[in-house]
Scaffold this motif. Structure first.
Motif, short mmCIF file in Angstrom:
data_model
loop_
_atom_site.label_atom_id
_atom_site.label_comp_id
_atom_site.label_asym_id
_atom_site.label_seq_id
_atom_site.Cartn_x
_atom_site.Cartn_y
_atom_site.Cartn_z
N ASP A 194 -1.19 0.81 2.02
CA ASP A 194 -1.47 1.39 3.34
C ASP A 194 -1.91 0.32 4.33
OD1 ASP A 194 -1.85 3.81 5.03
OD2 ASP A 194 -3.94 3.10 5.00
N THR A 246 2.14 -0.38 5.45
CA THR A 246 2.40 0.79 6.29
C THR A 246 2.80 0.39 7.70
OG1 THR A 246 0.95 2.22 4.99
CG2 THR A 246 1.38 2.88 7.27
N MET A 275 6.41 -0.38 7.69
CA MET A 275 7.25 0.82 7.60
C MET A 275 7.29 1.56 8.94
SD MET A 275 8.29 0.71 4.49
CE MET A 275 8.29 -1.04 4.86
N GLN A 276 6.16 1.53 9.64
CA GLN A 276 6.14 2.19 10.94
C GLN A 276 7.01 1.45 11.96
OE1 GLN A 276 1.98 2.28 11.80
NE2 GLN A 276 1.62 4.22 10.69
N SER A 294 10.55 2.54 11.51
CA SER A 294 10.77 3.98 11.37
C SER A 294 11.59 4.49 12.55
CB SER A 294 9.42 4.70 11.31
OG SER A 294 8.74 4.57 12.54
#
Length: 658
Positions: free
Chosen positions: A540, A544, A547-548, A551
């Motif tokens: 996280d 993360t 990944m954001q 996205s």
């Protein structure tokens, strides 16, 4: 008829002749009797005088014989005295023995001659003293010399350093046999020298015990001092020192047992419970003094730094506890006194071995009690040290500041926790017994736990309850360690991303190195659950944002970087794709740089955990980036120019982080 008349006349004539002869014989006998009476009357005074002379002659002969006997005896006694005073010579013990036996025989057959008996008794006592001097000299020779210098503990009875030299036994054994045959009150109550000989023999026996005791102490002292020195050395495992202490105690007990047998075979007094027990108590006193001194030194060392020496206390306690029966048996040899024994010691209950005002039983009992109390103290103190490591101002073991906000290393107390639990199987008996005595949960002092509560495991004497208490303690140690790690990993102690790596490193270390055999199912689940949580926190905080960035959602307008990129790339879908690629690469560089500053799972032995995390990161990040690249390729012809690093490049770089 004429013939018969003639025979009668002949017989008549013979009868007359016989009568005449008888008369003449009677006359002769009467005359002889008269002469004999006259002769007797004249000889009687001469006979009486000759009887007196015969008696006088007999007395003179007896006197001469007595004079000759006394002269001969004086010559023999002088020769015996010379032999006795010279003492037993090498190879002539039998001559000395025969001389003493002759003197004892003279005493037995001359009960009425007190002056001569007293002189002979003095010679017999002197002979015993000369033999004792030789006995003591040989014992001293066998109880001296260079002490062993080897550093290696050896518990073999054949190699005990204090063993009596077997080469001296052929010389000493006949002397012991001879001394045991000397008259003492118990065997010869009427012998005039019995009391003096008994005192001499008892002094010799005490001397034997004293010499053997001091010699054994001299041999054992070097190993005892070595134990204390090694215990204070930082590079020596305290657990090993505790085991060596147990081996040393085993040598002491083996030595004491051998010396008891030696005392029974070589004591100059005839074997009896009172004499042997008293002498053996004298032998044990210096050995018990040495044991008490070494144990006290080790205890003083433990009290200075109990957490460092907790396993020294545990292993020493287990070793002493396991040998308590043999220790008590050795001490029982000193208290097996015969009722009314004339050689009983005046010290201690039953005449047992004493060190100052303490008996051997007191020393053993106090030693076990002290070690047990140290063991009981060590458990809550260990947990307290783990809790203190999480305080904001704490300085970890080894002087490393645990609050360094970018440090991701495995902390010393994490390593110590693993070492602590890993050592428990080697002293599991002592740990379980001490925990059971402390009470289930009472090691969590200050958390509302009532001291002295009953064990959760059931009956305090059962093996099952000991196992349960041990499992509860290990669970609490691991839980306390993880709680402290979680506290240290949070801001302001750590930056979030570094804190996540730090927590994962430490929890993975616990997962990799904790001995699975000691962990109960709830404890295993505790470790696994925290490993999963730490791993999720690591994903996280580090991946993360990546990944954001790729996205489907548009980049946040609040991001300074994305705003600048938007302005540079213009609007529309092409600009958004460019911004997402730029944002991804920027964040990816930050992740790489962060991993270079704080290495992830860099410890040896955590390869399995490292591989699990590596594959999951690759599976999530690379596959997501690969899908993003595929999608971005359909949104414009110039998309390829935004791809500075392909998914394969990203994968290779990610794998290099592990």
């Amino acid at each position: 008829m004429d013939d018969e008349t003639a025979e009668i006349e002949l017989l008549q004539q013979n009868l007359n002749k016989t009568r005449q002869i008888s008369k003449r014989m009677t006359s002769i006998l009467d005359s002889f009797e008269t002469r004999v009476a006259k002769l007797e009357k004249s000889i009687l005074p001469l006979y009486t005088a000759s009887q007196i002379l015969n008696r006088r002659r007999s007395n003179i002969d007896k006197t001469l014989e007595k004079i000759d006997d006394v002269a001969t005896r004086e010559e023999d006694l002088s020769a015996e005295e010379s032999l006795i005073l010279r003492g037993p010579q090498a190879g002539q013990l039998h001559l000395y023995k025969e001389a003493v036996e002759r003197l004892n025989a003279n005493i037995a057959f001359k009960a009425g001659e007190s002056a001569e008996i007293a002189k002979i008794a003095d010679l017999v006592e002197t002979g015993a003293k000369r033999l004792v001097q030789l006995y003591t000299k040989i014992v001293a020779e066998g109880s001296s010399g260079p002490t062993p210098t080897s550093d290696r503990i050896n518990t073999s009875l054949l190699s005990l350093p204090s063993t009596f030299p077997p080469t001296l036994l052929p010389t000493l054994t006949p002397i012991v046999k001879f001394l045991r045959g000397m008259p003492i009150p118990a065997t010869h109550p009427s012998h005039p020298a019995a009391q003096g000989i008994a005192r001499t023999l008892m002094d010799a026996q005490r001397g034997f015990s004293d010499m053997r005791g001091n010699w054994c102490v001299k041999c054992l002292d070097a190993q005892g001092k070595r134990l204390v020195v090694r215990a204070g050395t930082s590079d020596v495992d305290p657990l090993q020192t505790g085991r060596e202490f147990g081996e040393w105690v085993e040598i002491i007990l083996a030595t004491a047992d051998e010396e008891h047998k030696l005392l029974q075979s070589l004591a100059p007094l005839p074997p009896s419970s009172s004499a042997i027990s008293s002498s053996y108590a004298l032998f044990l006193s210096p050995i018990l003094r040495l044991f008490n001194s070494v144990l006290s030194s080790l205890v003083a060392l433990m009290k200075k730094n109990l957490q460092r020496y907790s396993f020294l206390a545990l292993s020493a306690y287990e070793a002493l506890l396991s040998q308590q029966g043999q220790f008590e048996l050795v001490l029982s040899f000193t208290t097996d006194m015969g009722a009314g024994g004339s050689f009983s010691s005046s010290k201690g209950a039953g005449g047992g071995a004493m060190v100052g005002d303490k008996s051997g039983h007191d020393i053993l009992r106090e030693g076990l009690t002290t070690l047990r109390s140290l063991c009981l103290r060590s458990f809550p103190e260990f947990l307290a040290d783990i809790k203190l490591a999480a305080l904001p101002t704490a300085v970890g073991k080894g002087g490393v500041n645990v609050n360094a906000d970018v440090s991701t290393k495995v902390l010393d107390f994490t390593i110590e926790t693993v070492k602590y639990i890993s050592k428990i199987p080697e002293v599991e008996g002592a740990v379980s017994a001490a925990l059971l005595a402390l009470g289930d949960g009472n090691w969590k002092m200050g958390e509302g736990i009532q001291v002295g509560q009953k064990s959760k495991g059931g009956d305090a004497g059962g093996d099952e309850s000991e196992n349960v208490v041990l499992e509860h303690f290990i669970h609490d140690v691991i839980q306390t360690t993880i709680t402290s790690l979680q506290t240290i990993s949070r801001p302001p102690s750590r930056r979030p991303a570094f804190g996540a790596v730090f927590l994962l490193n430490n929890v993975a270390y616990l997962r990799a190195f904790l001995p699975a055999a000691l962990l109960a199912p709830p404890t295993v689940e505790l470790v696994q659950s925290n490993f999963r949580t730490a791993k999720a926190g690591y994903f996280d905080s580090n991946f993360t944002p990546l990944m954001q960035a790729i996205s489907d959602a548009p980049l946040s307008s609040t991001s300074n970087t994305s705003s600048s990129l938007t302005s540079l790339g213009g609007g529309g879908k092409s600009g958004q794709v460019k911004d997402k690629f730029a944002r991804f690469y920027e964040l990816f560089e930050e992740v790489v740089e962060r991993h270079r500053m704080g290495r992830l799972l860099d410890e040896e032995g955590v390869e399995r955990e490292r591989k699990v995390v590596e594959e999951e990161v690759v599976g999530i990040v690379v596959e997501s980036f690969r899908r993003f690249c595929v999608k971005a390729g359909g949104k414009g012809k110039n998309t390829q120019k935004y791809i500075k690093k392909t998914p394969d490049d990203i994968e290779a770089e990610i794998r290099s982080l592990f």
